[in-house]
Design a protein around this motif. Structure first.
Motif, PDB file in Angstrom:
ATOM      1  N   THR A 111      -6.310  -4.996  -8.728  1.00 48.21           N
ATOM      2  CA  THR A 111      -5.568  -5.030  -7.464  1.00 48.21           C
ATOM      3  C   THR A 111      -5.176  -3.621  -7.041  1.00 48.21           C
ATOM      4  O   THR A 111      -5.246  -3.267  -5.851  1.00 48.21           O
ATOM      5  CB  THR A 111      -4.315  -5.917  -7.602  1.00 48.21           C
ATOM      6  OG1 THR A 111      -4.720  -7.238  -7.945  1.00 48.21           O
ATOM      7  CG2 THR A 111      -3.534  -5.959  -6.301  1.00 48.21           C
ATOM      8  N   VAL A 112      -4.760  -2.809  -7.995  1.00 51.68           N
ATOM      9  CA  VAL A 112      -4.425  -1.415  -7.688  1.00 51.68           C
ATOM     10  C   VAL A 112      -5.640  -0.696  -7.105  1.00 51.68           C
ATOM     11  O   VAL A 112      -5.553   0.005  -6.095  1.00 51.68           O
ATOM     12  CB  VAL A 112      -3.922  -0.671  -8.939  1.00 51.68           C
ATOM     13  CG1 VAL A 112      -3.719   0.821  -8.623  1.00 51.68           C
ATOM     14  CG2 VAL A 112      -2.629  -1.268  -9.441  1.00 51.68           C
ATOM     15  N   LYS A 113      -6.801  -0.881  -7.741  1.00 51.87           N
ATOM     16  CA  LYS A 113      -8.021  -0.238  -7.261  1.00 51.87           C
ATOM     17  C   LYS A 113      -8.338  -0.660  -5.825  1.00 51.87           C
ATOM     18  O   LYS A 113      -8.777   0.161  -5.002  1.00 51.87           O
ATOM     19  CB  LYS A 113      -9.201  -0.569  -8.175  1.00 51.87           C
ATOM     20  CG  LYS A 113      -9.117   0.087  -9.543  1.00 51.87           C
ATOM     21  CD  LYS A 113     -10.323  -0.288 -10.401  1.00 51.87           C
ATOM     22  CE  LYS A 113     -10.279   0.396 -11.747  1.00 51.87           C
ATOM     23  NZ  LYS A 113     -11.438   0.005 -12.606  1.00 51.87           N
TER      24      LYS A 113
ATOM     25  N   ARG B 254      -8.430   0.831  -0.045  1.00 51.14           N
ATOM     26  CA  ARG B 254      -8.013   0.645   1.350  1.00 51.14           C
ATOM     27  C   ARG B 254      -7.262   1.863   1.865  1.00 51.14           C
ATOM     28  O   ARG B 254      -7.395   2.239   3.047  1.00 51.14           O
ATOM     29  CB  ARG B 254      -7.167  -0.618   1.470  1.00 51.14           C
ATOM     30  CG  ARG B 254      -7.983  -1.909   1.414  1.00 51.14           C
ATOM     31  CD  ARG B 254      -7.180  -3.107   1.859  1.00 51.14           C
ATOM     32  NE  ARG B 254      -6.178  -3.489   0.879  1.00 51.14           N
ATOM     33  CZ  ARG B 254      -6.404  -4.348  -0.113  1.00 51.14           C
ATOM     34  NH1 ARG B 254      -7.608  -4.894  -0.267  1.00 51.14           N
ATOM     35  NH2 ARG B 254      -5.440  -4.670  -0.948  1.00 51.14           N
ATOM     36  N   LEU B 255      -6.491   2.509   0.998  1.00 51.45           N
ATOM     37  CA  LEU B 255      -5.795   3.725   1.409  1.00 51.45           C
ATOM     38  C   LEU B 255      -6.781   4.846   1.733  1.00 51.45           C
ATOM     39  O   LEU B 255      -6.582   5.605   2.677  1.00 51.45           O
ATOM     40  CB  LEU B 255      -4.825   4.172   0.303  1.00 51.45           C
ATOM     41  CG  LEU B 255      -3.557   3.334   0.164  1.00 51.45           C
ATOM     42  CD1 LEU B 255      -2.828   3.681  -1.139  1.00 51.45           C
ATOM     43  CD2 LEU B 255      -2.632   3.554   1.355  1.00 51.45           C
TER      44      LEU B 255
ATOM     45  N   GLU C 256       0.833  -1.199   0.000  1.00 52.11           N
ATOM     46  CA  GLU C 256       0.000   0.000   0.000  1.00 52.11           C
ATOM     47  C   GLU C 256       0.869   1.251   0.000  1.00 52.11           C
ATOM     48  O   GLU C 256       0.524   2.254  -0.629  1.00 52.11           O
ATOM     49  CB  GLU C 256      -0.940  -0.016   1.201  1.00 52.11           C
ATOM     50  CG  GLU C 256      -2.068  -1.034   1.071  1.00 52.11           C
ATOM     51  CD  GLU C 256      -2.805  -1.279   2.370  1.00 52.11           C
ATOM     52  OE1 GLU C 256      -3.835  -1.967   2.337  1.00 52.11           O
ATOM     53  OE2 GLU C 256      -2.337  -0.787   3.429  1.00 52.11           O
ATOM     54  N   CYS C 257       2.002   1.195   0.699  1.00 51.61           N
ATOM     55  CA  CYS C 257       2.922   2.324   0.703  1.00 51.61           C
ATOM     56  C   CYS C 257       3.505   2.555  -0.685  1.00 51.61           C
ATOM     57  O   CYS C 257       3.646   3.699  -1.126  1.00 51.61           O
ATOM     58  CB  CYS C 257       4.037   2.088   1.723  1.00 51.61           C
ATOM     59  SG  CYS C 257       5.026   3.549   2.075  1.00 51.61           S
TER      60      CYS C 257
ATOM     61  N   ILE D  82       0.289   2.385 -12.531  1.00 48.80           N
ATOM     62  CA  ILE D  82       0.742   1.751 -11.291  1.00 48.80           C
ATOM     63  C   ILE D  82       0.787   0.232 -11.461  1.00 48.80           C
ATOM     64  O   ILE D  82       1.734  -0.430 -11.021  1.00 48.80           O
ATOM     65  CB  ILE D  82      -0.179   2.140 -10.119  1.00 48.80           C
ATOM     66  CG1 ILE D  82      -0.060   3.635  -9.824  1.00 48.80           C
ATOM     67  CG2 ILE D  82       0.163   1.328  -8.859  1.00 48.80           C
ATOM     68  CD1 ILE D  82      -1.065   4.152  -8.820  1.00 48.80           C
ATOM     69  N   ALA D  83      -0.236  -0.313 -12.085  1.00 46.81           N
ATOM     70  CA  ALA D  83      -0.281  -1.755 -12.314  1.00 46.81           C
ATOM     71  C   ALA D  83       0.926  -2.211 -13.115  1.00 46.81           C
ATOM     72  O   ALA D  83       1.554  -3.241 -12.814  1.00 46.81           O
ATOM     73  CB  ALA D  83      -1.578  -2.133 -13.029  1.00 46.81           C
ATOM     74  N   SER D  84       1.281  -1.450 -14.146  1.00 46.99           N
ATOM     75  CA  SER D  84       2.435  -1.787 -14.972  1.00 46.99           C
ATOM     76  C   SER D  84       3.727  -1.685 -14.175  1.00 46.99           C
ATOM     77  O   SER D  84       4.619  -2.536 -14.301  1.00 46.99           O
ATOM     78  CB  SER D  84       2.483  -0.862 -16.193  1.00 46.99           C
ATOM     79  OG  SER D  84       3.626  -1.115 -16.979  1.00 46.99           O
TER      80      SER D  84
END
Length: 223
Positions: free
Chosen positions: A189-191, A196-197, A163-164, A179-181
């Motif tokens: 998963t990024v979403k 959660r953030l 997450e960081c 970000i996924a790349s």
């Protein structure tokens, strides 16, 4: 987008600007203008009365300006998001609007289709118009002397290493796909990490996550 109609309040002290935006939105079945305000105080009252999804907010208005109106609206509810209208290159007030909780930004001379898209993006909770705009805006925000007046830095207790990493890349202005790349994970998963953030950091949208990334020192302003 979805079939949900986005309820919009237009807050601008220039009647012609409001009229132009209203006419523009009248042709879009996904947008519904539910009120207009010519001052910041009127915008706050109208937001309380009609609970719109988005307030399109001018910065410079008589009496209460758009920054204070944004602060009051966002402090009262998470349901209404504020999209600020600004002349990006010369309007210093935009940095105050960030701190006040604005979810995104419009430039008044941008393409009309982009204005409509930006309203829908903010209504969906993404809080970004374009990563390139966010990079420039937040980098300038973070480099300004007023940044020293921000509250004490947040801790990252309870945030996983992944997450960081995601927060750092959000702070750099990367999109979910980028970000996924970068992390070799799926966009879904990024979403999930971003969601959660939002919860862990008490953020309304990605713009606030970018600010937090700078406050935590995860992203350094340009020198």
């Amino acid at each position: 987008m979805t079939d949900r109609v986005v309820r919009v309040v237009l807050a601008d002290d220039q009647p012609l600007v409001r009229a132009g935006l209203r006419v523009l939105m009248a042709d879009n079945p996904e947008l519904d203008v539910v009120g207009e305000a010519g001052t910041g105080a009127d915008a706050v009252r109208l937001a309380r009365d009609v609970r719109p999804d988005v307030v399109v907010m001018d910065i410079r208005m008589p009496g209460m300006d758009g920054i204070e109106a944004t602060r009051l609206i966002t402090a009262e509810t998470d349901a209404t998001r504020v999209l600020v209208l600004t002349t990006f290159d010369d309007d210093d007030y935009v940095y105050g609007a960030l701190r006040a909780g604005a979810s995104g930004f419009l430039v008044k001379d941008m393409a009309l289709d982009d204005i409509l898209a930006a309203i829908q993006v903010v209504a969906s909770g993404d809080g970004l118009i374009a990563p390139s705009v966010t990079r420039r805006l937040i980098e300038e925000f973070a480099a300004r002397p007023e940044r020293e007046a921000l509250p004490a830095r947040r801790t990252v207790e309870g945030i996983t290493d992944r997450e960081c990493e995601v927060l750092t890349l959000v702070g750099r202005g990367l999109s979910n796909a980028e970000i996924a790349s970068e992390l070799f994970i799926t966009v879904a998963t990024v979403k999930a990490h971003v969601a959660r953030l939002f919860t862990k950091l008490g953020s309304r949208d990605r713009v606030q996550l970018v600010i937090i990334a700078y406050e935590l020192g995860l992203v350094a302003p340009p020198r």
